[in-house]
Design an enzyme around this catalytic site. Structure first.
Site, PDB file in Angstrom:
ATOM      1  N   TRP A 177       1.515 -13.616 -46.267  1.00 30.95           N
ATOM      2  CA  TRP A 177       0.176 -13.008 -46.348  1.00 30.95           C
ATOM      3  C   TRP A 177       0.354 -11.486 -46.373  1.00 30.95           C
ATOM      4  O   TRP A 177       1.092 -10.935 -45.546  1.00 30.95           O
ATOM      5  CB  TRP A 177      -0.633 -13.445 -45.119  1.00 30.95           C
ATOM      6  N   ASP A 258       1.547 -17.934 -36.494  1.00 35.36           N
ATOM      7  CA  ASP A 258       0.249 -17.536 -37.032  1.00 35.36           C
ATOM      8  C   ASP A 258      -0.466 -18.818 -37.431  1.00 35.36           C
ATOM      9  O   ASP A 258      -0.055 -19.503 -38.371  1.00 35.36           O
ATOM     10  CB  ASP A 258       0.454 -16.615 -38.243  1.00 35.36           C
ATOM     11  N   LYS A 294     -11.435 -19.825 -40.784  1.00 37.43           N
ATOM     12  CA  LYS A 294     -11.481 -20.871 -41.824  1.00 37.43           C
ATOM     13  C   LYS A 294     -11.941 -22.207 -41.254  1.00 37.43           C
ATOM     14  O   LYS A 294     -12.814 -22.854 -41.809  1.00 37.43           O
ATOM     15  CB  LYS A 294     -10.107 -21.065 -42.464  1.00 37.43           C
TER      16      LYS A 294
END
Ligand code: KET
Length: 448
Positions: A177, A258, A294
């Site tokens: 990312w 993460d 999300k």
């Protein structure tokens, strides 16, 4: 102390300027020098005139460009944000219910939360990611602090490690990312990469990963995507996770997970948390950054958590006291609303079950988009092997399209995506799949 010197010298300067101003009388030259100071911005040039225009963020900038495009067929597959079949952002039903509960409760107040955030939210978040029967929770050797979504949790964890951990190097996957290197560099860590993705197979470069982690200096920090790797959609198997765990523990490498997509990879919250739980079950220490952006659709509420699993309750307590020293000067304390929504949902069995169903429906819709896109390319006879579209996991497909191809698709088809060829499958719908398939077909059958 540095800070004391700074404040006394700056106040000295201010008093000096004031005295000169007051004693200047009719000395207009002196006055004009005060008013024409570069900070006034009235007669002089801006003190910021030397700044160059910064580029837009590689991910969020895609939305900026998309918003400017007047085309009716435009499609935003840039940012990882869930859309419905109608292409609209989704507020989960269960979130609406939780918010209604909060609004109806007239006893609720808007006082500051403690520095560590909403304590019930923290406990429930740890339980969600580590499992209700986690040994770390049972033995009370974990500290969890509410942070500003996944990004804030990574940043607080990074700054904590930079201050208090003996190794200052963090290894991140290649690729990863786009915000990871920036977050950890600014947190004060040195960022290095380890091999992860093999463009030839469009799968995991497991050998490369083992070699690079094996060669990392003992104690180094390793960032691991808990599931649904961004941007590649490629995750290790459970057996491979076990090998990674053994290697990391044998070298004393510190794992920093993460977890931005729990529930989005498999549709199951527990399955997606398995790699983390393996690292906790062995009794070792680790960090976990959680995001509810999300999986609960709470993107703009900025709600997340950082957990640090320690060897003992005593250490966990001291870790928490130091985390507070990181957070207090950064943003003082986190926001109350998003964490309250999460707490309402996680504490109530019915709402929790309803959430898991809505989450599964989102994950299933993404999987169905994978199938539809794959089929659409097959029926068009698009050259190349596109099976990675159905093999990859989570929100994204790493298409393998290059920046020139991406730019062609944006220019000619108004399809917006990051220049590395990542598309957010969650931004697609049955109606827009043909348009995307046409664009991919066109771009790979012409030489750009
Ligand atoms: N980790 C990963 C791997 C990740 O993809 C994101 C967000 C985050 C953390 C942080 O999310 P937060 O909203 O702070 O909880 N990724 C998407 C959005 C973004 O870039 O900000 C994305 O990749 O599109």
């Amino acid at each position: 102390m540095k800070t004391t010197q700074f404040s006394s010298s700056s106040s000295d300067r201010r008093i000096g300027a004031l005295l000169r101003h007051l004693t200047a009388g009719s000395d207009s030259d002196h006055l004009s020098s005060v008013y024409a100071s570069p900070t006034s911005g009235v007669t002089g040039g801006s003190v910021f005139a030397h700044l160059v225009q910064a580029p837009e963020d590689p991910i969020l900038g895609v939305t900026v460009a998309y918003n400017k495009d007047p085309s009716p067929v435009k499609l935003n597959l840039g940012v990882g944000a869930y859309r419905t079949e109608e292409g609209k952002p989704l507020v989960l039903n269960v979130v609406r219910k939780a918010e209604q509960q909060l609004i109806n409760d007239r006893t609720r107040i808007k006082e500051y939360l403690p520095i560590v955030g909403l304590v019930e939210f923290n406990k429930l978040s740890a339980k969600l990611i580590l499992g209700a029967d986690s040994p770390a929770i049972r033995e009370n050797r974990i500290t969890t602090v509410e942070c500003l979504s996944g990004t804030g949790s990574l940043r607080v964890g990074g700054e904590f490690l930079a201050k208090h951990y003996h190794q200052k190097t963090i290894y991140i996957t290649q690729p990863t990312w786009g915000n990871h290197p920036k977050i950890f560099t600014l947190a004060g860590l040195t960022v290095k990469t380890y091999r992860y993705y093999d463009p030839a197979t469009r799968g995991l470069n497991f050998q490369g990963l083992l070699e690079d982690l094996g060669a990392a200096p003992a104690g180094s920090i390793v960032l691991l995507h808990a599931c649904a790797h961004n941007p590649t959609g490629v995750d290790p198997t459970i057996q491979q996770w076990e090998q990674i765990r053994q290697l990391m523990r044998s070298k004393g490498l510190m794992s920093f997970f993460d977890s931005a997509y729990q529930g989005f990879a498999s549709g199951s919250l527990d399955t997606d948390a398995k790699p983390i739980r393996m690292f906790v079950a062995d009794g070792g220490e680790c960090l976990v950054a959680q995001s509810y952006a999300k999986n609960m659709g709470l993107y703009g509420e900025r709600v997340g958590a950082l957990s640090i699993v320690c060897k003992s309750a005593d250490v966990a307590g001291r870790v928490e006291s130091q985390l507070k020293l990181v957070i207090r000067p950064m943003y003082s304390s986190p926001p109350i609303h998003g964490a309250s929504i999460v707490a309402v949902i996680l504490r109530d069995k019915n709402l929790f079950n309803e959430w898991t169903l809505e989450l599964k429906a989102m994950a299933d819709r993404i999987i169905s988009m994978r199938k539809q896109l794959f089929e659409a390319l097959r029926t068009r006879g698009t050259p190349g092997d596109w099976s990675h579209i159905i093999k990859q996991i989570g929100m994204f497909t790493f298409t393998g399209l290059n920046p020139a191809q991406v730019s062609f698709m944006t220019k000619e088809y108004h399809i917006y995506m990051t220049s590395d060829g990542r598309i957010s499958m969650a931004g697609l719908s049955s109606k827009t799949v043909p348009h995307l398939a046409d664009a991919i077909h066109a771009v790979v059958t012409k030489s750009v």
